[in-house]
Design a protein around this motif. Structure first.
Motif, PDB file in Angstrom:
ATOM      1  N   ASP A 340      46.548  56.588  53.104  1.00 22.00           N
ATOM      2  CA  ASP A 340      47.132  55.273  53.377  1.00 22.00           C
ATOM      3  C   ASP A 340      48.240  55.024  52.346  1.00 22.00           C
ATOM      4  OD1 ASP A 340      47.793  52.649  53.800  1.00 22.00           O
ATOM      5  OD2 ASP A 340      45.739  51.888  53.784  1.00 22.00           O
ATOM      6  N   SER A 472      40.363  57.630  54.689  1.00 25.53           N
ATOM      7  CA  SER A 472      41.426  56.890  53.992  1.00 25.53           C
ATOM      8  C   SER A 472      40.881  56.173  52.768  1.00 25.53           C
ATOM      9  CB  SER A 472      42.075  55.877  54.946  1.00 25.53           C
ATOM     10  OG  SER A 472      42.691  56.520  56.030  1.00 25.53           O
ATOM     11  N   GLU A 473      39.685  55.596  52.908  1.00 27.15           N
ATOM     12  CA  GLU A 473      39.075  54.871  51.793  1.00 27.15           C
ATOM     13  C   GLU A 473      38.809  55.799  50.612  1.00 27.15           C
ATOM     14  OE1 GLU A 473      38.520  52.853  55.572  1.00 27.15           O
ATOM     15  OE2 GLU A 473      38.008  54.882  54.911  1.00 27.15           O
ATOM     16  N   GLU A 474      38.446  57.032  50.920  1.00 28.09           N
ATOM     17  CA  GLU A 474      38.173  58.010  49.871  1.00 28.09           C
ATOM     18  C   GLU A 474      39.462  58.426  49.151  1.00 28.09           C
ATOM     19  OE1 GLU A 474      36.418  62.599  49.483  1.00 28.09           O
ATOM     20  OE2 GLU A 474      36.195  61.476  51.363  1.00 28.09           O
TER      21      GLU A 474
END
Length: 557
Positions: A340, A472-474
């Motif tokens: 992201d 994406s969070e990772e």
């Protein structure tokens, strides 16, 4: 037909124009000086140049609806034959269209006074743009030295990552024939291609090709340069590897892991697994090869191979389409396929300083950021492209099928055609009724997978390809955006050195990949020495400063 200026003439004209611009800063004119006109839907034709445009008239059904709402008809212009001299020629002649999407050349237009500042117009008349950008508005600002806004548009503000693009991909039939193996490293990728190619040396009477790239034009960057970084877990910052915490930038081809990737590619070539025409064939030939079904592996952006994918599906060759894979050098690296980058800012559409209708041009861009416009450009026309079912928009079945198989669908209908590079909410945004502004939600993406994709995904216990990638969070949200969208100051040490470096690595890496393995290290080391001699460290320092300044401007440092 316009005559091309010689390089010397062009250089002289450009230099004179920039000097004159320094004396008379056209871009500093405010809206009252530019025009006294008010909001109107009176018929008007505005000229629009897009660096990513193509030959087209503004008369498809969606375009007609845009004209109906705004009164504006666009006269579209584009770079003929990939001509990258267009913006310098505009500057040299002083002849600008009303609106300009210049991509990375926007800095040249700003320096020459060829475009106007939009700050006052945004404040006074940009209700839709202000609502769309919200707290991301500062990302449109040019620099710490000149924090003005000259452009709007190009990238979505609210983005969701339901699909990857630019990663390594392998044919679905390869996965099926080999019993659905786990492919996470370059070694796995090579092994799968090797086994399948040995089993099927020909496809429909033509020689099977292992991995095919397109390194004969600007696509060298996306099929040769970018995959090297992705394999090393480096997000897409163009030619740079950037520490997101410190802003420190390194020209990525200096990094040892990048060398490791190209050494692997050299081995693929030596083993006959790399398409021998990867650095010489044209785009049309490349797409024709993919469309034939005989290319087992690629490393490319989805939008670049879309025509081949649609051709394969339309011919019933779904098993010859591709599966995206999180391939890296080794398990210690994370594929950045779902990274992201936040709202990218940077590039966008500018209004020229010579336009006779700057306010109408701005009003047009602001309308394109409205909910009405966003639904229109994303979904098309109610009753023609989509219907309202139980209060929700649903794409008509014939449109859905045509979208998947017809490469001219967007161009002929206008559906999806005017999203980029205009202001766009982003595929993660919802309208005032809570419905997705984009028809490409994750559910729609999954529903639109072809029969072969669905079967392969089921075998792997997944619904969507992204489940195989680091989330994406990772990976986290980039604090500096993506350096590939930075506007590098024209004529700066950074711009000059990077251009020389880019030209050099394109040539030298191509030579190294195609060389005998015994010669690879020598050729690579020679390239590093040449980069050192052109003062690549100075470029590293300048890009680091540019990145840190960007983070300070955005408040993310």
């Amino acid at each position: 037909m316009k005559k091309k200026l010689s390089f010397l003439t062009l250089s002289l004209l450009f230099t004179i124009t920039v000097i004159m611009a320094g004396c008379t800063d056209k871009s500093s004119k405010d809206s009252s000086e530019n025009s006294g006109e008010s909001s109107s839907t009176e018929p008007l034709t505005l000229t629009f140049y897009s660096a990513d445009g193509e030959e087209k008239t503004f008369d498809d059904p969606v375009a007609k609806k845009i004209t109906e709402a705004t009164g504006v008809t666009l006269e579209l212009d584009y770079p003929v034959g990939g001509n990258d001299e267009t913006i310098p020629l505009m500057i040299a002649s002083g002849d600008y269209p009303d609106m300009i999407y210049a991509k990375g050349d926007i800095g040249k237009l700003i320096q020459a006074g060829g475009v106007i500042k939009l700050d006052d117009l945004i404040e006074e008349k940009g209700e839709n743009l202000k609502a769309m950008y919200g707290d991301q508005l500062d990302r449109l600002r040019t620099s710490l030295d000149d924090p003005s806004i000259y452009t709007v548009g190009t990238y979505g503000v609210q983005n969701a990552y339901w699909a990857t693009s630019g990663t390594f991909q392998v044919q679905l039939d390869v996965l099926k024939e080999l019993g659905y193996p786990e492919i996470k490293t370059l070694e796995d990728f090579e092994d799968a291609i090797t086994k399948y190619k040995e089993k099927y040396p020909e496809v429909d009477g033509q020689k099977t090709l292992g991995l095919s790239l397109l390194g004969s034009d600007w696509r060298w960057l996306i099929t040769v340069g970018n995959p090297a970084g992705f394999a090393a877990g480096i997000p897409d910052d163009g030619q740079w590897a950037i520490n997101d915490e410190t802003g420190e930038a390194t020209y990525k081809f200096l990094k040892p892991e990048i060398k490791e990737y190209f050494k692997w590619l050299n081995g693929m070539n030596d083993k006959g697994l790399l398409d021998p025409e990867s650095f010489t064939h044209t785009y049309d030939t490349y797409i024709a090869k993919l469309s034939s079904g005989r290319v087992l592996g690629i490393a490319d952006q989805d939008w670049d191979i879309a025509d081949a994918d649609k051709a394969l599906v339309s011919e019933g060759k779904e098993w010859k389409t591709y599966a995206p894979l999180p391939v890296t050098l080794g398990p210690e690296y994370k594929s950045p396929g779902l990274k992201d980058y936040g709202f990218a800012g940077g590039w966008g559409i500018a209004i020229s300083s010579t336009s006779e209708h700057p306010e109408r041009a701005f009003e047009f861009l602001d309308w394109m950021a409205s909910e009405e416009a966003q639904i229109l450009v994303n979904w098309g026309i109610e009753g023609e492209n989509y219907d309202i079912v139980d209060g929700k928009r649903v794409v008509q079945e014939d449109d859905r099928q045509r979208k998947l198989t017809d490469p001219d669908y967007g161009k002929e209908t206008g559906v999806g055609y005017y999203i980029y590079p205009f202001p766009q909410w982003g595929n993660g945004a919802v309208d005032s009724n809570g419905q997705s502004i984009s028809p490409d939600t994750e559910q729609d993406i999954i529903a639109n997978f072809n029969v072969a994709e669905k079967e392969v995904l089921k075998e792997y216990g997944m619904e969507n390809w992204i489940e195989a990638f680091p989330a994406s969070e990772e990976l986290g949200v980039s604090k500096h955006g993506s350096a590939s969208n930075y506007s590098v100051p024209p004529g700066s040490d950074l711009q000059i050195i990077q251009q020389k470096a880019d030209d050099l690595v394109t040539q030298r890496i191509t030579q190294a990949v195609l060389s005998k393995p015994a010669d690879f290290d020598k050729l690579w080391n020679s390239m590093l020495k040449e980069l050192e001699e052109m003062n690549i460290e100075k470029a590293n320092e300048e890009m680091t400063k540019l990145t840190k300044d960007k983070m300070e401007l955005w408040g993310t440092n």
